[in-house]
Design an enzyme around this catalytic site. Structure first.
Site, PDB file in Angstrom:
ATOM      1  CD  GLU A   1       3.232   2.418  11.618  1.00  0.00           C
ATOM      2  OE1 GLU A   1       3.409   1.184  11.633  1.00  0.00           O
ATOM      3  OE2 GLU A   1       3.193   3.097  10.578  1.00  0.00           O
TER       4      GLU A   1
ATOM      5  CB  VAL B   1       7.971  12.097  13.708  1.00  0.00           C
ATOM      6  CG1 VAL B   1       8.639  13.288  14.371  1.00  0.00           C
ATOM      7  CG2 VAL B   1       8.702  10.806  14.050  1.00  0.00           C
TER       8      VAL B   1
ATOM      9  CG  ASP C   1       6.810   6.074   0.139  1.00  0.00           C
ATOM     10  OD1 ASP C   1       6.483   4.912  -0.165  1.00  0.00           O
ATOM     11  OD2 ASP C   1       6.246   6.748   1.031  1.00  0.00           O
TER      12      ASP C   1
ATOM     13  CE1 TYR D   1      15.119  -2.909  -5.178  1.00  0.00           C
ATOM     14  CE2 TYR D   1      17.298  -3.902  -5.429  1.00  0.00           C
ATOM     15  CZ  TYR D   1      16.154  -3.340  -5.998  1.00  0.00           C
ATOM     16  OH  TYR D   1      16.053  -3.209  -7.351  1.00  0.00           O
TER      17      TYR D   1
ATOM     18  CE1 TYR E   1       3.967  -2.094   0.737  1.00  0.00           C
ATOM     19  CE2 TYR E   1       5.750  -3.711   0.588  1.00  0.00           C
ATOM     20  CZ  TYR E   1       5.313  -2.427   0.888  1.00  0.00           C
ATOM     21  OH  TYR E   1       6.190  -1.496   1.349  1.00  0.00           O
TER      22      TYR E   1
ATOM     23  CD  GLN F   1      -0.026  -1.039   1.408  1.00  0.00           C
ATOM     24  OE1 GLN F   1      -0.391  -2.000   0.739  1.00  0.00           O
ATOM     25  NE2 GLN F   1       0.220   0.166   0.912  1.00  0.00           N
TER      26      GLN F   1
END
Lengths: 622, 622
Positions: free
Chosen positions: A24, A27, A116, A130, A153, A184
């Site tokens: 991953e 930017v 977030d 959502y 999570y 995560q």
């Protein structure tokens, strides 16, 4: 290609990998940072990740940059790409634009995230609340085009304490149409395995991709764990605490700990793929892969997967592309950009592509200007004579320089075998811009020259491309013609050449429409492949690019020609000296284009020694 | 291509030929005669004539045959063709049909003739009275598509005594749009030269092609001269009269005289091309060409002009065709017929042609039935066991037979190098139908294997195709798989195979869509050429053809199974014996198809010896 398909393919191969992996990236904030990241991604391609993720940055320039990076990774770097997309503050129009650009880039994977909440505590202004709403929307609009990933999570979510509710939400996202799960970061393997068994029990059967965060420093480990509210196992702390001030030791020990954790994950049977949060860094991730013995395995199969001597684009429109002109060998960004508008890409025969129209040269030249003039100065100094330019090219050939305006990266391993000869002709005033040596039936698994499936043979005609003073053209032509006619039977000496000046005046012994295959391969049960060619129209487009690069090079010095600044007199004197050098370099490059011609030579006799072309140039009186 | 363009091209080459030449053929009366003529034309192609003429036969089947022969010459034999077309008794509808068929055959040359008046003295029922009317009509209807030739009579016309009137008529024909002149036969060179100067004076400036009639026998010379009312020069008569009863001597002396005459024609400056009235014979014309040293010159340049290892069709729709499956290597008629409906022909890559649909198999199989069963019996006898069939194939390989149902002509020179090995596997029960040996970088000028431009290199993968009993399939598969896996590194032993039975059951180690280039060439400043390939769909079409040929072979014997006829008892006994043989052969071939499979093997390692495939078969227990 979809991530789930790639995973299924990789894990159904004859020789099963222990695990596959992906990276991953986020930017970067500056254009220079983006360029550096591209270079890093380009190197990390060699590790053979199944895919890479590009994170989403809501709003304005940065989200546009996510799309640009997705395009670059997919089309130019040949990395299968997954684009993150978040709901927070994203009106549907922006979602549409992002998806449309991803679609057009050939990206087939979206990680759909809620994102977030706004930092100021306000409500999100986005149209979707959502992640599951976003998934439903993507499915409605694009059907099965995209594989959709969702976040999970294993250690709970900071905003939701009930483990059951969290599982419920995940189930809803999966039911909305997700294809895979990315978790995560975590370090608590036992909890993860427990969590896996739970989600399998509630009927979630899509692949689970664990997110792995390498440990760089003790401080960052603690900070991230706190921020994400995840547990650091006691044995991690026990091992790291005593050495927490020694970054080197932490990284070594951290690598061990994370690798150990990965082994356990793989052994659990829930996981066959590891997703690394690289934080845009290379070393920490590579160390873990090495520890897991995943890098060596990849390198072994590498030769088989390298279908062409150049990196294949993963843009679907280019999926059948099988031929490129040799000229852009060291400038793949520019080649992809200048051909991005083509409806069809040459497959099998260049001739079928009719007359190739190369796109706007500005697209590629701007690359040079995008980097800071300061960096150019550091790299290339202030050459102001042909001799000084020769020195620069020789330094590049000998590995002292990592790029040149016409070469994106350092000198290739393959060019290595010619270096002495290349240096010698550069010293004679033939400023080489590209080359390849003759190869007569090397095995397709050859470390230096091999490509394509095994049990094949690959071939190359020797190619030399250089800039030289116009005043040499007559002598060069004479030598070439003499050479071509020197064998009375005309059986071996066949050098074809194109010599062209900035304005397009052309000297050649080829015919209009001639296309010369200079790299080809013969494989079991396949048609003959000929991935690189030399051809007139493309060469003229390349000529424009080279001469534009020279003039952009001058522009860089022009930008550096600042007005004299204040400061103490010593500094001032230094500055004046620098300014003189810069001005001299500007003047030199500003007129250089008019004084040079660009030449390419092909020795069609691929069975002959490479010495043939070099002696011809070395014997020329310059 | 137009004759005048071909002439201009040939006589502007770097190495000027002394003279070029062409051949005229007439339409034979029987299908067997046509087949024989095709074989002759096929051989005479090697002499490299600029074009061939096919005469016109007004009315019914024979004029349709002219069109068929034009198609065959142009499309299959690759001979540039000029079609004669006459006015006599030809209504415009028939003219239209003839021109349309010529057009569709890719023929671009018409010799427009008035034609002889009806033999019964009646008026012609045609819509055009004179050749000039026909020319005007063709020009109106087809613009410049056709080159139009006209006939001329240097020694006058039987129906017109005035020399001036004859010239006038010729001028009218030229003014109507003729592009070249072909003269009637003559032997009086001085008169011809005089006539040439006259027609140039009246403004006729198109090429003059003299018609040359070789001298076969004294009687035919006299007869033809009388019929055409042309003069035989005294020195011809003086030389030939004393030997007139010795055909051999007449032909020798005649060759000398005609060659001498041709030399004078060429020296006159009016002529650079000779048109031979072959009377469908080969030897007399070839003797004159040899005497003139025109054959040797042709052979020298031959290699350069042979653009492909197979004969290129001159049909314009096939002009870019550059790849064919290897299977029809010895059945070019059938291949052209079965692909004649294709919109596009594979150029560069077979894969681009998508799924090839092969035309009706009857088109090709009928060839076998077109010839008389009697001839088949003479050629192939009455084999009624596998052993006897083996003997027949061995006899073909050793040159004792000039054709087989699946091979139009005698064994090729190229196959020569494999004969011993081929004989040996035929003796083992592998009935070979096609083959080529491995070639690793032979020069493109190589006498046996060369093709394409000079200074190139050509390559072949070894190919073997054979019929064998179904019972051998298991053993064969086992041996092939063992062989392919015997080298632990898997580096060299890669044999790909297709084995198929009559009903289409297929055993193969290739994948659907695999295309294997088995002949390719690398040339200066060109893309890689790969003129022959092995591929599944085509192989299955070829399988149908082979099994149909076997069943047609049975049909031939069925036709020969006559009722017992009267006659003396000895003859009757002989006949009965023959009838038994024929019946046995019928029974044998009638069931043979069900007992055999058709196999092809490619050794992808073209650098290996040809022994590899042969030992594999020789070591098989049969």
């Amino acid at each position: 290609m979809k991530i789930t398909d790639k995973l299924a393919q990789a894990h159904s191969a004859a020789k099963l990998p222990k695990a596959t992996f992906s990276f991953e990236f986020f930017v970067p904030k500056t254009p220079q940072g983006v360029q550096n990241l591209y270079d890093r991604m380009d190197r990390m391609y060699e590790l053979n990740p199944i895919f890479v993720d590009i994170t989403w940055n809501a709003g304005g320039r940065l989200s546009s940059l996510t799309n640009e990076m997705v395009y670059t990774a997919q089309s130019i770097l040949g990395l299968e790409t997954c684009m993150h997309l978040t709901c927070t503050n994203m009106p549907v129009a922006l979602i549409d634009e992002a998806l449309d650009r991803a679609y057009k880039s050939g990206c087939q994977n979206i990680l759909a995230l809620r994102g977030d909440p706004p930092l100021d505590g306000s409500e999100s202004t986005g149209d979707f609340k959502y992640a599951k709403d976003l998934i439903t929307y993507i499915r409605k609009k694009y059907g099965d085009h995209f594989d959709i990933g969702v976040a999970a999570y294993p250690e709970g979510h900071p905003e939701e304490t009930s483990g059951d509710r969290i599982l419920e939400y995940l189930k809803e996202k999966c039911d909305a149409g997700a294809n895979f799960i990315v978790t995560q970061m975590f370090y608590d393997v036992d909890n993860f395995i427990d969590w896996c068994s739970k989600i399998r029990k509630i009927g979630i059967d899509i692949p689970i991709v664990p997110g792995i965060m390498p440990i760089s420093t003790y401080a960052s480990l603690i900070r991230r764990a706190k921020w994400s509210e995840i547990k650091i196992p006691q044995h991690f702390l026990d091992a790291l605490d005593p050495i927490k001030d020694d970054d080197y030791m932490v990284r070594q020990k951290g690598t061990e700990l994370v690798a150990e954790m990965c082994e356990k994950l793989i052994q659990s049977g829930y996981v066959n793929h590891l997703h690394f949060y690289t934080m845009n860094l290379e070393r920490a991730t590579v160390m873990i892969l090495e520890k897991l013995n995943l890098v060596e395995i990849v390198r072994e199969s590498q030769v088989v997967t390298e279908a062409m001597p150049w990196r294949k684009s993963l843009h679907p429109e280019r999926s059948k592309e099988s031929i490129r002109p040799i000229f852009w060998q060291n400038r793949k960004y520019s080649y992809i950009m200048r051909t991005s508008a083509w409806d069809e890409f040459p497959n099998g025969r260049w001739g079928d592509a009719r007359s190739p129209a190369f796109g706007d040269i500005d697209l590629c030249a701007s690359e040079l200007l995008r980097q800071s003039p300061k960096k150019a100065l550091d790299l290339w100094g202030t050459p102001s004579t042909l001799k000084a330019l020769e020195d620069l090219l020789v330094s590049y050939l000998e590995g002292g320089l990592t790029s040149l305006p016409w070469s994106d990266g350092p000198i290739g391993e393959e060019t290595g075998v010619l270096i002495e000869d290349l240096v010698s002709i550069n010293r004679k005033g033939f400023l080489t811009t590209n080359s390849q040596c003759a190869v007569n039936a090397a095995k397709s698994t050859d470390k230096l020259f091999g490509w394509g499936p095994k049990n094949g043979y690959v071939y190359q005609k020797q190619y030399l491309e250089f800039l030289c003073p116009k005043s040499l053209v007559d002598k060069l032509l004479k030598a070439l013609d003499l050479f071509n006619s020197s064998d009375s039977e005309g059986n071996t000496h066949v050098i074809t050449y194109y010599i062209v000046d900035k304005s397009g005046t052309l000297w050649t012994n080829t015919k209009e429409g001639d296309i010369n295959a200079v790299t080809w391969g013969v494989f079991p049960c396949e048609e003959i492949l000929q991935p690189t060619i030399v051809e007139r129209t493309s060469f003229l487009a390349w000529k424009d690019e080279i001469f534009t690069l020279i003039s952009e090079w001058a522009t860089i010095y022009h930008r550096l020609m600042a007005k004299p600044s204040d400061g103490d007199s010593d500094q001032k004197q230094d500055q004046n000296q620098n300014q003189d050098d810069i001005e001299n370099a500007y003047n030199f490059f500003n007129q250089l284009g008019d004084e040079l011609v660009l030449c390419n030579l092909v020795n069609n006799n691929f069975t002959a020694s490479n010495d043939v072309l070099f002696s011809l140039l070395n014997n020329l009186e310059t």
